[in-house]
Design a protein around this motif. Sequence first.
Motif, mmCIF file in Angstrom:
data_model
loop_
_atom_site.group_PDB
_atom_site.id
_atom_site.type_symbol
_atom_site.label_atom_id
_atom_site.label_comp_id
_atom_site.label_asym_id
_atom_site.label_seq_id
_atom_site.Cartn_x
_atom_site.Cartn_y
_atom_site.Cartn_z
ATOM 1 N N VAL A 87 0.845 -1.197 0.000
ATOM 2 C CA VAL A 87 0.000 0.000 0.000
ATOM 3 C C VAL A 87 0.882 1.249 0.000
ATOM 4 N N PRO A 88 0.313 2.406 -0.336
ATOM 5 C CA PRO A 88 1.086 3.643 -0.196
ATOM 6 C C PRO A 88 1.448 3.882 1.279
ATOM 7 N N TRP A 89 2.569 4.581 1.488
ATOM 8 C CA TRP A 89 2.997 4.869 2.859
ATOM 9 C C TRP A 89 1.927 5.661 3.619
ATOM 10 N N GLU A 90 1.296 6.586 2.957
ATOM 11 C CA GLU A 90 0.198 7.311 3.581
ATOM 12 C C GLU A 90 -0.944 6.311 3.798
ATOM 13 N N GLY A 91 -1.328 6.116 5.029
ATOM 14 C CA GLY A 91 -2.400 5.174 5.321
ATOM 15 C C GLY A 91 -1.912 3.788 5.696
#
Lengths: 231, 231
Positions: A87-91
């Motif tokens: 997943v993206p680092w954000e979140g």
Amino acid sequence: MSEASTPENVDISGRTVAVLGGTGDQGRGLARRFALAGHTVYLGSRSAERAEKAARELVAAEDADIDVRGLDNAGAAGAGDIVVVAVPWEGHKELLEALTEPLRGKIVVDCVNPLGFDKRGPYALPVAEGSAAEQAAQVLPESRVTAAFHHVSAVVLLDPGVETVDLDVLVLGEDRAATDEVRALAERIPGVRGVFGGRLRNAHQVEALTANLIAVNRRYKTHAGIRVTGL
Amino acid sequence: MSEASTPENVDISGRTVAVLGGTGDQGRGLARRFALAGHTVYLGSRSAERAEKAARELVAAEDADIDVRGLDNAGAAGAGDIVVVAVPWEGHKELLEALTEPLRGKIVVDCVNPLGFDKRGPYALPVAEGSAAEQAAQVLPESRVTAAFHHVSAVVLLDPGVETVDLDVLVLGEDRAATDEVRALAERIPGVRGVFGGRLRNAHQVEALTANLIAVNRRYKTHAGIRVTGL
């Protein structure tokens, strides 16, 4: 020297693999390669519909008969024997906090690179826990958290013209049996070696090195990876 | 693709090289290889006598006629056209602060890895400036600071049985002409490629990756290095 190849007595051919964030480029690329190696792969996404669509597209793109299915992230986390976090680092933290239950006892493979970009290029973001992998280990104390697949180019993974992928995957973790399984998973991609790369407290620099490889890509117009020499 | 080999029009064959901390294993190993490539090398040490002794020993150990001379660190810093910093992390800042004058305008090559060791193995130390290389750049604003040679095994460099060294040297820096010269310097060691590896703000992970390579060495009983694939 035999350590450099797939660990003996580790047979993961029957294992299913889930890829959280499976609709992103990295997630789809890994899913494609694991499915081509014969694994049933569960793509996870916030939207089950988007995951199903991405799964259908991956299956349709191959001449070979591959098994890729789309679910929401919680469904995929529950369905996979080995769960890859792409997943993206954000979140990242929030997603894993919501999945402690389905991920309990499972091998979790974090391949998230916390990077920022500005006009001077890529750079490593500071992470309070030290690294994305250590954050995952803190959030998921009852999972077997490893870190791997940081440097694999999504473009290369998705390219039907690239049969063998020319790089090593560094696999980090505290749990020898878990890192051995993830090394074996890495070696399901033709050309790849899975190499033990240390404990999770040394994951930050492996994640951050992706910034250097992006700098290499820009200078040399390539998709760079690394090989470990001396093995 | 031509970028992967020595930059064109960069001829460093007439340059002298100083190695600060030249009596340590890493320093002696680099000095030996640069001298074998034909460079005059000035070993620097806190004690000129110890540097002279180490220089005599390096010369005596070779059948070839090599030129290695010992000086104190300030003398070596003044004498070398290119100055390699191979001192222990403890004392790194203080040493460079004392050498701002002789290092003015020069290419400085920091190869220091700030690492700690405990019973669980090696780990990266936090560095206020971000990395040893960024600390050097802050202390030496009028020098052309680069970072390189982090992953080269001293044992391999000093081994007379190893003619070609199987690894790439990542060279980081802001100054293209300086990183090109250091890439060329790396390629004076047979088998080595000098590869541009990004800006100094991405030096931390290259230094810290040495902890992972030490973990690889322990697991696989080797002297690991890295190659960049895709070049």
